[in-house]
Design a protein around this motif. Structure first.
Motif, PDB file in Angstrom:
ATOM      1  N   UNK A 330      14.090 -21.886  -4.849  1.00 40.97           N
ATOM      2  CA  UNK A 330      14.442 -21.762  -6.253  1.00 40.97           C
ATOM      3  C   UNK A 330      15.138 -20.475  -6.606  1.00 40.97           C
ATOM      4  N   UNK A 331      14.562 -19.766  -7.570  1.00 40.02           N
ATOM      5  CA  UNK A 331      15.192 -18.642  -8.237  1.00 40.02           C
ATOM      6  C   UNK A 331      15.387 -19.020  -9.685  1.00 40.02           C
ATOM      7  N   UNK A 332      14.908 -18.164 -10.604  1.00 42.04           N
ATOM      8  CA  UNK A 332      14.894 -18.567 -12.012  1.00 42.04           C
ATOM      9  C   UNK A 332      16.300 -18.725 -12.580  1.00 42.04           C
ATOM     10  N   UNK A 333      17.278 -17.969 -12.081  1.00 47.15           N
ATOM     11  CA  UNK A 333      18.635 -18.099 -12.612  1.00 47.15           C
ATOM     12  C   UNK A 333      19.295 -19.392 -12.147  1.00 47.15           C
ATOM     13  N   UNK A 334      19.118 -19.724 -10.869  1.00 49.10           N
ATOM     14  CA  UNK A 334      19.658 -20.994 -10.382  1.00 49.10           C
ATOM     15  C   UNK A 334      18.964 -22.167 -11.074  1.00 49.10           C
ATOM     16  N   UNK A 335      17.652 -22.041 -11.313  1.00 42.26           N
ATOM     17  CA  UNK A 335      16.940 -23.123 -12.009  1.00 42.26           C
ATOM     18  C   UNK A 335      17.444 -23.242 -13.447  1.00 42.26           C
ATOM     19  N   UNK A 336      17.660 -22.122 -14.118  1.00 42.29           N
ATOM     20  CA  UNK A 336      18.248 -22.156 -15.460  1.00 42.29           C
ATOM     21  C   UNK A 336      19.560 -22.921 -15.438  1.00 42.29           C
ATOM     22  N   UNK A 337      20.414 -22.605 -14.460  1.00 42.26           N
ATOM     23  CA  UNK A 337      21.748 -23.187 -14.449  1.00 42.26           C
ATOM     24  C   UNK A 337      21.715 -24.671 -14.095  1.00 42.26           C
ATOM     25  N   UNK A 338      20.803 -25.074 -13.229  1.00 45.32           N
ATOM     26  CA  UNK A 338      20.686 -26.500 -12.920  1.00 45.32           C
ATOM     27  C   UNK A 338      20.206 -27.271 -14.148  1.00 45.32           C
ATOM     28  N   UNK A 339      19.233 -26.719 -14.869  1.00 44.99           N
ATOM     29  CA  UNK A 339      18.788 -27.361 -16.111  1.00 44.99           C
ATOM     30  C   UNK A 339      19.914 -27.376 -17.145  1.00 44.99           C
ATOM     31  N   UNK A 340      20.703 -26.314 -17.188  1.00 50.57           N
ATOM     32  CA  UNK A 340      21.847 -26.250 -18.110  1.00 50.57           C
ATOM     33  C   UNK A 340      22.859 -27.344 -17.759  1.00 50.57           C
ATOM     34  N   UNK A 341      23.116 -27.534 -16.467  1.00 52.83           N
ATOM     35  CA  UNK A 341      24.052 -28.580 -16.041  1.00 52.83           C
ATOM     36  C   UNK A 341      23.591 -29.951 -16.515  1.00 52.83           C
ATOM     37  N   UNK A 342      22.302 -30.230 -16.366  1.00 50.19           N
ATOM     38  CA  UNK A 342      21.781 -31.524 -16.811  1.00 50.19           C
ATOM     39  C   UNK A 342      21.884 -31.676 -18.326  1.00 50.19           C
ATOM     40  N   UNK A 343      21.658 -30.593 -19.046  1.00 59.28           N
ATOM     41  CA  UNK A 343      21.745 -30.652 -20.508  1.00 59.28           C
ATOM     42  C   UNK A 343      23.180 -30.858 -20.979  1.00 59.28           C
ATOM     43  N   UNK A 344      24.145 -30.264 -20.266  1.00 59.51           N
ATOM     44  CA  UNK A 344      25.550 -30.389 -20.672  1.00 59.51           C
ATOM     45  C   UNK A 344      26.139 -31.735 -20.264  1.00 59.51           C
ATOM     46  N   UNK A 345      25.632 -32.329 -19.196  1.00 61.49           N
ATOM     47  CA  UNK A 345      26.057 -33.670 -18.756  1.00 61.49           C
ATOM     48  C   UNK A 345      27.566 -33.765 -18.533  1.00 61.49           C
ATOM     49  N   UNK A 346      28.168 -32.678 -18.047  1.00 64.80           N
ATOM     50  CA  UNK A 346      29.576 -32.720 -17.694  1.00 64.80           C
ATOM     51  C   UNK A 346      30.544 -32.611 -18.846  1.00 64.80           C
ATOM     52  N   UNK A 347      30.082 -32.233 -20.023  1.00 62.07           N
ATOM     53  CA  UNK A 347      30.981 -32.113 -21.179  1.00 62.07           C
ATOM     54  C   UNK A 347      32.069 -31.078 -20.899  1.00 62.07           C
ATOM     55  N   UNK A 348      33.240 -31.292 -21.465  1.00 66.11           N
ATOM     56  CA  UNK A 348      34.413 -30.465 -21.170  1.00 66.11           C
ATOM     57  C   UNK A 348      34.303 -29.061 -21.744  1.00 66.11           C
ATOM     58  N   UNK A 349      35.060 -28.163 -21.118  1.00 59.12           N
ATOM     59  CA  UNK A 349      35.403 -26.852 -21.676  1.00 59.12           C
ATOM     60  C   UNK A 349      34.245 -25.871 -21.770  1.00 59.12           C
ATOM     61  N   UNK A 350      33.165 -26.115 -21.043  1.00 58.74           N
ATOM     62  CA  UNK A 350      32.043 -25.175 -21.045  1.00 58.74           C
ATOM     63  C   UNK A 350      31.695 -24.814 -19.602  1.00 58.74           C
ATOM     64  N   UNK A 351      31.640 -23.512 -19.338  1.00 49.25           N
ATOM     65  CA  UNK A 351      31.358 -22.972 -18.010  1.00 49.25           C
ATOM     66  C   UNK A 351      30.231 -21.953 -18.141  1.00 49.25           C
ATOM     67  N   UNK A 352      29.526 -21.700 -17.044  1.00 47.05           N
ATOM     68  CA  UNK A 352      28.405 -20.762 -17.146  1.00 47.05           C
ATOM     69  C   UNK A 352      28.127 -20.082 -15.813  1.00 47.05           C
TER      70      UNK A 352
END
Length: 424
Positions: A330-352
């Motif tokens: 894991x790692x809390x930052x990678x876990x944050x970003x994986x959860x963020x990816x699921x929340x965004x669901x591939x929507x355009x124009x947003x990067x993190x």
């Protein structure tokens, strides 16, 4: 506007790290040389680089010892360097902590103890209180790390179980003058929390430590339980003369690094919004909130018009269930970003990007990871189920397969997590 989103985000992270580099911020805070001896001691992921700056700028004799995490050292000429275990303390750290106690004992008022502390110092300065074994301290530390407890809660417990933290080091060095320079990795920059405040009065109680252990269901070894019922667990009183003569300076902070990144973004035509330097909470829950704010920017121009970048710091947590659900890395930052990816669901124009400024996300070799609108589609093409990776806390494995890890190696500083969300 011609902009490489991932390069832009990585540039902001690098600028945040540079702003906290000891070479940039430490020398101006050095005290004058004393009549007597100068003893330099320290602990933390930045301890070696801080000691190097002291050696480069000090005029006069000095000696001492600093402890840093394995792989975070630098060549030192006058100050002894020990590398030890983090985030779980080990025997090297315990022996080095005892050596530090020996160094500061039997000093007088003409001597100076220059203390260098940064994030990670609490685990590295691993000298258990009387009657507590290192193994019992390791057990408590591991359980706290997996419990979801905040850094403040963990350090409340650590201070009570230590022979040096919670102000005890300052008392041991008295009547020598004690000057402490700190790099903050904690929300709020409280010196009593940074590295568990070895030279700062501990205003928390033994009862609070017991309550934290009970609240998170920590299995307390008999030696620890007995110690917490003894007078030895009670921290030195805040009116002890050692604290009246001591000086403490926080020389680098998460907010200063966020501001440096914001200034760089603005210079490139991107409006920065600093959401806060002390954001805490479960990593996946914080991710869902951040995803909502990013959508608000894209759809409604609030709290800023596009193009904008949402910048934040602090320290999220990851609670690993006792059922053994975690089979990944894991790692809390990678876990944050994986959860963020699921929340965004591939929507355009947003990067993190989310990464730890010390270059190590938890216990792995990456600093963090990056996300783009193509992340989930690329994962699907590789038959990677993002939700399954998140369920077993294997965000490292997910982004490793995608080539999305941020790799820096040890940065030799630490002002906690850095998150940047670009909305175009």
């Amino acid at each position: 506007m011609s902009l490489d989103p991932e390069k832009f985000l990585r540039g902001l992270f690098d600028e945040a790290v540079r702003a906290a580099a000891p070479a940039r911020c430490l020398a101006a805070h050095l005290p004058p040389a004393p009549k007597g001896r100068t003893i330099v001691i320290g602990a933390g992921k930045a301890a070696a680089s801080m000691a190097k700056v002291v050696e480069d700028h000090w005029r006069g004799p000095l000696e001492g010892l600093v402890i840093t995490r394995y792989g975070h050292g630098e060549p030192l000429e006058h100050i002894r360097l020990v590398e030890a275990g983090h985030p779980v303390p080990d025997a090297e750290g315990a022996r080095a902590a005892e050596a530090i106690l020996d160094l500061v004992s039997d000093l007088d008022a003409d001597d100076l103890v220059l203390c260098l502390f940064s994030g990670g110092g609490s685990s590295l300065l691993a000298m258990p209180g009387p009657g507590i074994t290192l193994q019992d301290k390791q057990k408590i530390n591991k359980a706290l790390l997996m419990s979801g407890a905040s850094i403040g809660e963990m350090n409340t417990v650590r201070k009570k179980l230590s022979a040096l933290k919670g102000g005890r080091l300052a008392v041991a060095a008295w009547p020598a003058r004690v000057v402490t320079l700190m790099i903050s990795d904690v929300p709020g920059d409280d010196p009593s929390v940074i590295a568990s405040g070895p030279t700062v009065p501990d205003l928390t109680s033994v009862a609070e430590a017991r309550d934290i252990l009970a609240r998170y269901g920590i299995d307390v070894p008999l030696s620890v339980a007995a110690f917490l019922e003894s007078e030895a667990a009670i921290p030195p009183k805040a009116d002890h003369p050692a604290f009246a003569a001591a000086e403490t300076h926080v020389i680098a902070t998460p907010q200063a690094s966020l501001q440096a990144a914001a200034d760089l973004a603005r210079s490139q035509g991107i409006e920065p919004v600093i959401l806060g330097d002390r954001i805490e909470g479960e990593a996946r829950e914080v991710a869902r909130v951040m995803a909502g704010i990013a959508r608000q920017v894209r759809e409604h121009g609030q709290p800023a018009q596009r193009p904008a970048v949402l910048i934040s710091g602090g320290e999220t947590t990851v609670t690993v269930k006792a059922s053994g659900a975690s089979t990944g890395r894991g790692g809390r930052n990678a876990e944050f970003l994986l959860a963020f990816a699921l929340a965004m669901a591939g929507e355009d124009a947003i990067y993190a990007l989310a990464a730890d400024t010390d270059g190590i996300d938890g216990t792995e070799d990456n600093a963090g990871a990056v996300y783009s609108p193509a992340t989930l589609a690329r994962a699907k093409g590789l038959s990677l189920e993002a939700a399954e990776y998140l369920a077993r806390h294997d965000a490292y494995g997910f982004f490793q397969r995608l080539g999305g890890l941020v790799m820096t190696g040890p940065t030799r500083t630490n002002v906690n997590d850095f998150r940047a969300i670009l909305v175009l």
